[in-house]
Scaffold this active site. Structure first.
Site, PDB file in Angstrom:
ATOM      1  N   CYS A   1      24.436  -8.505  45.916  1.00 53.28           N
ATOM      2  CA  CYS A   1      24.268  -7.072  46.144  1.00 53.28           C
ATOM      3  C   CYS A   1      22.953  -6.721  46.828  1.00 53.28           C
ATOM      4  O   CYS A   1      22.884  -5.771  47.603  1.00 53.28           O
ATOM      5  CB  CYS A   1      24.416  -6.297  44.835  1.00 53.28           C
TER       6      CYS A   1
ATOM      7  N   CYS B   1      22.459 -10.994  35.962  1.00 52.44           N
ATOM      8  CA  CYS B   1      22.719  -9.551  35.958  1.00 52.44           C
ATOM      9  C   CYS B   1      23.620  -9.181  34.788  1.00 52.44           C
ATOM     10  O   CYS B   1      23.377  -8.205  34.084  1.00 52.44           O
ATOM     11  CB  CYS B   1      23.346  -9.118  37.283  1.00 52.44           C
TER      12      CYS B   1
END
Length: 360
Positions: free
Chosen positions: A205, A109
């Site tokens: 997440c 990410c």
């Protein structure tokens, strides 16, 4: 101001760290623009799972980031990276688990979403820098830059940032790298930020409830990776319901009887076998990496460094040997337990990151 006013895009996640980053930079007199990444179709997620995100990057976090930007009176944008996140992070996450690896989505990410795509958006806005709330430091060194640990060892995030290139470090700021978390929260209170006491996120997440097995089976289906649990001696001890349910070093949940404690020591996705053995079988003396990034140029031969094979792993003295083609071999001075394919191994010289790569 002691320095020239700059236009700086701040990656705002809705948490205290990125909010303080934006507030400090504005206080210093810079032109600050808040930017939040939307990486998930929240309506689709909640309708499919019957819940909301409980970690970073949730819809509530987007709202928090917007409110903080309003309180600081800075422009605020939400950029949609849903497709990019799916391809670069979620698909890779699933691919790794179904190939017998244990992935680290946070490194990807940072690499793809923040420091490639978001940095590109910042440049499109003619910003001088992209700033984030990471606890790490970028230090000018000769004609280039060095990525260094954050000064707070409990919060240091340099491990997740080893993919940064020289070109990226020239355009990236980490204003919190020299602070402790307590100092950051004190700044948040001083600025009267609504997120001053907001709890930190701990989970992946896109798997907010921590049930990554359910997530994988919803993405790829169940029953495809069932197979045998095999002792290192070759004895078949039982069956399992998916190789992706296991990771190197795992002891609990094996559901098999043996005279001594057993651990997962290997995963063979091709044969759908989970290999188990006694504790001594967890130790290895070396590993091989692919996708290696060197902070500067690759060394011409072996070099000595401290190697960290997981985020919370104690670094160990090692010899790193470049193999060419983005690969390297790490030989530990002392055998290490829990070397896990799919995780990142990062090399350090003191506080300075030399490079890192993905464990094969």
């Amino acid at each position: 101001m002691s320095q020239k006013r700059k236009r700086i895009v701040v990656a705002m996640s809705g948490g205290v760290d990125s909010s303080v980053t934006a507030a400090l930079l504005k206080e210093q007199g810079h032109e600050v623009i808040g930017m939040t990444m939307q990486i998930w179709d929240y309506a689709s997620f909640t309708s499919g799972h019957g819940e909301t995100f409980g970690s970073c990057c949730s819809l509530d976090d987007v709202h928090d980031a917007r409110r903080v930007a309003e309180s600081l009176d800075i422009p605020f944008y939400v950029v949609n990276f849903e497709k990019d996140f799916q391809q670069a992070v979620i698909d890779r996450f699933c691919d790794d688990y179904f190939a017998g690896r244990t992935p680290n989505p946070c490194v990807l990410c940072n690499q793809v979403l923040k420091f490639e795509l978001l940095l590109r958006r910042a440049r499109e806005l003619e910003a001088d820098y992209l700033a984030t709330g990471h606890y790490a430091r970028i230090v000018a060194e000769g004609d280039g830059y060095a990525l260094c640990k954050g000064l707070d060892p409990a919060k240091d995030q340099s491990y997740f940032l080893y993919t940064l290139t020289q070109e990226q470090m020239e355009r990236v700021l980490f204003p919190l790298g020299g602070m402790t978390k307590d100092e950051v929260r004190a700044h948040a209170a001083r600025f009267a930020l609504r997120v001053a006491e907001k709890a930190e996120s701990q989970d992946i997440c896109f798997v907010p409830d921590g049930d990554y097995v359910r997530f994988l089976e919803e993405e790829r289906g169940a029953g495809k990776m069932d197979g045998e649990i095999v002792h290192v001696s070759g004895t078949v001890l039982g069956r399992h319901c998916g190789t992706y349910r296991y990771t190197i070093g795992q002891r609990r949940g094996l559901g098999i009887a043996w005279p001594s404690p057993l651990y997962v020591v290997g995963i063979d996705a091709a044969s759908r076998q989970v290999l188990v053995g006694e504790k001594e079988h967890l130790s290895v003396g070396s590993l091989t990496l692919h996708g290696v990034n060197w902070s500067l140029s690759a060394p011409e031969g072996p070099l000595r460094a401290a190697c960290r094979i997981r985020y919370r792993h104690q670094e160990v003295p090692s010899t790193i040997t470049p193999l060419g083609g983005g690969r390297a071999q790490v030989d530990f001075d002392q055998p290490q337990k829990g070397v896990t394919p799919g995780q990142a191994a990062v090399f350090y010289d003191g506080d300075r990151v030399l490079g890192g790569g993905w464990i094969e």
